[in-house]
Design a protein around this motif. Structure first.
Motif, short mmCIF file in Angstrom:
data_model
loop_
_atom_site.label_atom_id
_atom_site.label_comp_id
_atom_site.label_asym_id
_atom_site.label_seq_id
_atom_site.Cartn_x
_atom_site.Cartn_y
_atom_site.Cartn_z
N LEU A 100 -9.62 -11.80 3.96
CA LEU A 100 -10.02 -10.67 3.26
C LEU A 100 -8.91 -10.08 2.16
O LEU A 100 -9.03 -9.79 1.00
CB LEU A 100 -10.25 -9.27 4.31
N LEU A 101 -7.69 -10.41 2.88
CA LEU A 101 -6.32 -10.18 1.88
C LEU A 101 -6.51 -10.98 0.71
O LEU A 101 -6.17 -10.35 -0.29
CB LEU A 101 -5.03 -10.30 2.81
N GLN A 102 -6.59 -12.43 0.95
CA GLN A 102 -6.81 -13.22 -0.28
C GLN A 102 -7.89 -12.86 -1.14
O GLN A 102 -7.47 -12.94 -2.42
CB GLN A 102 -6.99 -14.50 0.49
N GLN A 103 -9.19 -12.39 -0.68
CA GLN A 103 -10.22 -11.96 -1.48
C GLN A 103 -9.65 -10.68 -2.33
O GLN A 103 -9.95 -10.56 -3.57
CB GLN A 103 -11.31 -11.70 -0.64
N LEU A 104 -8.95 -9.86 -1.83
CA LEU A 104 -8.37 -8.50 -2.47
C LEU A 104 -7.46 -8.90 -3.41
O LEU A 104 -7.34 -8.57 -4.42
CB LEU A 104 -8.08 -7.71 -1.33
N GLN A 105 -6.43 -9.67 -3.00
CA GLN A 105 -5.47 -10.36 -4.24
C GLN A 105 -6.28 -11.05 -5.37
O GLN A 105 -5.97 -10.85 -6.44
CB GLN A 105 -4.58 -11.31 -3.32
N GLN A 106 -7.13 -11.71 -5.18
CA GLN A 106 -7.98 -12.53 -6.08
C GLN A 106 -8.73 -11.60 -7.12
O GLN A 106 -8.63 -11.62 -8.26
CB GLN A 106 -8.79 -13.48 -5.61
N ALA A 107 -9.24 -10.63 -6.36
CA ALA A 107 -9.96 -9.46 -7.17
C ALA A 107 -8.99 -8.74 -8.01
O ALA A 107 -9.34 -8.27 -9.02
CB ALA A 107 -11.06 -8.57 -6.05
N ASN A 108 -7.86 -8.45 -7.32
CA ASN A 108 -7.09 -7.73 -8.02
C ASN A 108 -6.21 -8.22 -9.28
O ASN A 108 -6.37 -7.71 -10.30
CB ASN A 108 -5.68 -7.16 -7.10
N ALA A 109 -6.25 -9.50 -9.05
CA ALA A 109 -5.86 -10.40 -10.14
C ALA A 109 -6.77 -10.55 -11.21
O ALA A 109 -6.29 -10.58 -12.47
CB ALA A 109 -5.32 -11.94 -9.78
N ALA A 110 -7.95 -10.61 -10.92
CA ALA A 110 -9.02 -10.82 -11.80
C ALA A 110 -9.39 -9.29 -12.80
O ALA A 110 -9.34 -9.41 -13.89
CB ALA A 110 -10.55 -11.20 -11.11
N LEU A 111 -9.04 -8.30 -11.82
CA LEU A 111 -9.04 -6.93 -12.65
C LEU A 111 -7.88 -6.65 -13.42
O LEU A 111 -8.15 -6.23 -14.76
CB LEU A 111 -8.82 -5.73 -11.73
N THR A 112 -6.53 -7.34 -13.19
CA THR A 112 -5.52 -7.09 -13.63
C THR A 112 -5.71 -7.81 -15.20
O THR A 112 -5.47 -7.45 -16.27
CB THR A 112 -4.24 -7.57 -13.09
#
Length: 339
Positions: free
Chosen positions: A159-171
């Motif tokens: 879940l943390l990895q998915q959140l980090q990936q989503a955050n990177a995509a948003l950034t």
């Protein structure tokens, strides 16, 4: 022992933030509870081809090596799952044909599946010994509890990895022009100070170009907005193709683009480089554009280019100077149009 175990589990859950850290503590506790020589966590390939030993604790003569990979079909873990026999203290009689068990010298074996919330099988949590060991019901319960804790940690990390990936995509999206894929105004205004800082350190000038696409409204009016969008994308592609690796390129307005890079050290050479930079950009962006629905012969944008000494001028003032130079160029081009 029970109170001490609960305290150790609680401490491990509070102090360990990685799968490896938690598993290594649980394997140590599992050894004490089961009285086995080796405790280990496995990972099964999603396609069921191989089983890998991720983490292992070996306290005596028998060694279950970390990194060991064996075909899943030849493992005690698969046989135990298929046959519903999670524990035996007589491996030689129960699964005597297992080459892996013979090679590792396993006499007593117990395992439980590590199952994720979606029902998928991640791997197995195991304990083994070269000697006959009787497994208590309490030990089996601890084994299952530890498997659940490990599954929970795996899911937390996923879940943390998915959140980090989503955050990177948003950034990335927040710094990218949606149409052209170029850095947007926000990105350019964050990159320019870094470019100016590097130029100051190297005692070099900065070359800064501000380009405005003359007659872009006419392109939209004559060929349609889809063609206009295609044209903007083509402009972006040409700028990218003609840029140096460290150049900053961005779309900072509807039909406005900025290109900036490090220039020479000496003032006279910087002015010459700025003129050459302007000619290069003009040649790059002028000419025929083969769009999806149209062919446009474009007379080129108005481009203002300045050579900036970063010791004397910051990036905000430099942009204003490049913008002013662009408008002077626009006026000059307008004056030379036939009346």
């Amino acid at each position: 022992m029970s109170d001490n175990l609960i305290e150790r589990i609680s401490t491990a859950l509070e102090s360990e933030y990685t799968l490896e850290g938690l598993v290594r503590q649980l394997l140590e506790m599992l050894e004490l509870v089961t009285n086995m020589e080796s405790t280990y966590l496995t990972r099964i390939e999603p396609d069921g081809s191989f089983q890998h030993i991720l983490f292992a604790r070996n306290s005596r003569s028998m060694q279950i090596p970390e990194g060991l990979s064996v075909p899943w079909g030849d493992t005690l873990c698969k046989r135990a799952l298929d046959e519903g026999k999670r524990y035996t203290c007589d491996v030689a009689n129960v699964w005597g044909d297992s080459q892996a068990a013979k090679a590792l010298g396993i006499t007593t074996y117990v395992s439980t599946p590590v199952t994720l919330a979606d029902g998928s099988l991640y791997g197995t949590l195991c304990a083994a010994s070269s000697e006959h060991r009787i497994l208590s019901e309490r030990s089996e319960q601890v084994l299952q509890l530890f498997a659940q804790l490990i599954a929970q940690q795996i899911q937390n990390e996923q879940l943390l990895q998915q959140l980090q990936q989503a955050n990177a995509a948003l950034t990335t999206a927040s710094y990218t022009d949606e149409l052209t894929g170029l850095p947007n105004r926000r990105a350019v205004f964050e990159q320019l100070p870094k470019l100016f800082s590097k130029a100051r350190q190297d005692a070099r000038f900065v070359l800064l170009a501000f380009a405005d696409l003359d007659d872009f409204k006419q392109i939209n009016d004559v060929y349609g907005h889809d063609a206009g969008d295609d044209f903007l994308c083509a402009i972006g592609q040409r700028l990218q193709s003609g840029a140096r690796p460290d150049d900053i390129i961005g779309r900072v307005g509807g039909d406005e683009f900025v290109v900036a890079g490090i220039g020479p050290k000496e003032s006279g050479m910087a002015l010459q480089a700025a003129q050459a930079f302007k000619i290069r950009l003009s040649n790059l962006l002028t000419g025929e554009y083969q769009l999806h629905s149209s062919v446009i012969n474009y007379a080129g944008p108005s481009i203002g280019v300045v050579a900036i000494n970063p010791e004397l001028t910051d990036h905000d003032q430099a942009l204003r100077e490049a913008d002013a130079a662009m408008y002077l160029e626009k006026d000059r081009r307008r004056d030379h149009l036939p009346h």
